[in-house]
Design a protein around this motif. Structure first.
Motif, short mmCIF file in Angstrom:
data_model
loop_
_atom_site.label_atom_id
_atom_site.label_comp_id
_atom_site.label_asym_id
_atom_site.label_seq_id
_atom_site.Cartn_x
_atom_site.Cartn_y
_atom_site.Cartn_z
N LYS A 114 4.52 32.16 12.60
CA LYS A 114 3.99 32.28 11.24
C LYS A 114 3.73 30.90 10.63
N TYR A 116 3.14 28.11 12.28
CA TYR A 116 2.01 27.52 13.01
C TYR A 116 0.69 28.07 12.46
N ALA A 117 0.60 29.38 12.28
CA ALA A 117 -0.66 30.00 11.89
C ALA A 117 -1.01 29.80 10.43
N THR A 118 -0.01 29.85 9.55
CA THR A 118 -0.28 29.88 8.11
C THR A 118 0.32 28.72 7.33
N ALA A 123 5.24 34.21 6.30
CA ALA A 123 3.92 34.76 5.95
C ALA A 123 3.89 36.27 6.17
N ALA A 127 -1.64 37.62 5.66
CA ALA A 127 -1.82 36.18 5.86
C ALA A 127 -2.06 35.86 7.33
N MET A 128 -1.38 36.57 8.21
CA MET A 128 -1.58 36.36 9.65
C MET A 128 -2.99 36.80 10.07
N ASP A 130 -5.62 36.90 8.09
CA ASP A 130 -6.54 35.92 7.49
C ASP A 130 -6.56 34.63 8.31
N ALA A 131 -5.41 34.20 8.82
CA ALA A 131 -5.34 32.98 9.63
C ALA A 131 -6.12 33.15 10.92
N ALA A 134 -9.80 32.99 10.11
CA ALA A 134 -10.20 31.61 9.82
C ALA A 134 -10.44 30.82 11.11
N ARG A 135 -9.83 31.25 12.20
CA ARG A 135 -10.01 30.59 13.50
C ARG A 135 -11.15 31.21 14.30
N ALA A 149 -2.19 34.31 17.42
CA ALA A 149 -1.45 33.13 16.96
C ALA A 149 -0.49 32.63 18.04
#
Length: 162
Positions: A114, A116-118, A123, A127-128, A130-131, A134-135, A149
């Motif tokens: 969590k 690392y990703a956010t 998180a 949120a995970m 969304d992360a 985003a990648r 992740a």
């Protein structure tokens, strides 16, 4: 058996559960991800989910392998007893499957993934997701987002060594 920083073969990342999230980097470098359901059917015996998981691992190894290393989310605390039992059973299958084939495996703490990703060790599920988006990924749920992740963490930190 702990994975080496640069294992040969495909890298598989798993978020173990009744709906297991998975992500794999194949030998060609392509990352693929998804979810697999191991929910038992109405007339299934108690061990069928674990047999299906074993067969699924074997099929992933056959189609995208050979698998060189497996990383999984290491959960230390579950909200419910049933979830803990399912996780423990799947973990037992995973580790015995890997040991039998000489495939390295290691768990990664939930907070580590969590963070690392956010950037936050606590998180939430959205949120995970969304992360991962985003990648450049499009996870169907938090299980797939967690697996993505884990895989990215394993690649980018060389399994926590970088």
């Amino acid at each position: 058996m702990t994975p080496s920083p640069r294992p040969t073969g495909s890298l598989l990342a798993l978020d173990l559960g009744t709906t297991t999230g998975w992500a794999i980097r194949g030998f060609d470098g392509l990352i693929t991800s998804g979810t697999a359901s191991f929910r038992p059917g109405r007339f299934d015996g108690g061990g069928m989910r674990y047999l299906r998981f074993t067969n699924w691992l074997t099929e992933i190894d056959r189609l995208s392998g050979p698998i060189g290393a497996i990383w999984f989310e290491e959960v230390r605390r579950h909200a419910g007893t049933d979830a803990a039992h399912v996780y423990g059973g799947l973990l037992g299958v995973l580790t015995s499957w890997a040991e039998l084939r000489g495939v390295a495996y290691a768990g990664v703490a939930v907070g580590t993934i969590k963070r690392y990703a956010t950037g936050h060790g606590n998180a939430n599920k959205q949120a995970m997701i969304d992360a991962a988006c985003a990648r450049g990924f499009s996870p169907v749920d938090d299980n797939e987002a967690d697996a993505i992740a884990i895989l990215l963490w394993a690649i980018e930190t060389q399994g926590g060594l970088a």
